[in-house]
Design a protein around this motif. Structure first.
Motif: not given
Length: 171
Positions: A111-116, A120-123, A94-106
């Motif tokens: 948590w993250f989401d990414e397009i791979l 299987m093509k895009i996952c 898997f190769k990440s094409l786009k990734r978003n990262i978010y943080f808890s206040k502490d």
């Protein structure tokens, strides 16, 4: 005199940004780099069939959720399932094409989401990370196959007989 007052006001505005906000931005940038490295390494370890390093990315109490509705595994179950693929060097790449990262206040969870780009093509990969003993670890990883809206009806027809049986079983 106007020049001195202007410099004073400008200096006040520049240095009035709270140090905590400056530190928070710096901290998040450093942590995003650490998380990006973890997730990139995670994908590389799988592609290279490096079983130990791949599973070291997971927290001891963690979950992997695969593309099939029946694929919800704790770390041990996922290791047992994946071991033959790693042994035969027939893992995934898997190769990440786009990734978003978010943080808890502490700052202890992210948590993250990414397009791979996958075989299987895009996952979509998404998940939750926890900072454990100063290191980010995967607590939950979810791999989802994406379905373009233009073909969702065709895909639904193909999967209906398989998933209708599972729906009845789960009811």
């Amino acid at each position: 005199m106007k020049r001195i007052i202007s410099i004073f006001i400008l200096s006040f505005l520049i240095f009035s940004v709270p140090v905590s906000a400056q530190k928070k931005g710096f901290y998040e940038n450093v942590q995003k780099k650490n998380i990006n490295k973890l997730l990139d390494d995670f994908n590389t370890f799988a592609a290279n069939a490096d079983f130990e390093k791949y599973f070291d990315c997971f927290a001891e109490e963690s979950t992997f959720i695969g593309t099939d509705a029946t694929e919800v595994w704790n770390k041990k179950e996922f290791k047992d399932w994946a071991k033959p693929f790693f042994d035969k060097k027939t893992t995934w790449n898997f190769k990440s094409l786009k990734r978003n990262i978010y943080f808890s206040k502490d700052g202890n969870y992210a948590w993250f989401d990414e397009i791979l780009d996958t075989q299987m093509k895009i996952c979509r990969g998404s998940g939750v990370l926890e900072k454990i003993s100063g290191k980010w670890k995967v607590k939950q990883y979810v791999l989802s196959a994406t379905i373009p809206n233009e073909v969702i009806d065709e895909v639904t027809k193909i999967k209906t007989p398989i998933e209708d049986a599972l729906i009845q079983k789960l009811k």
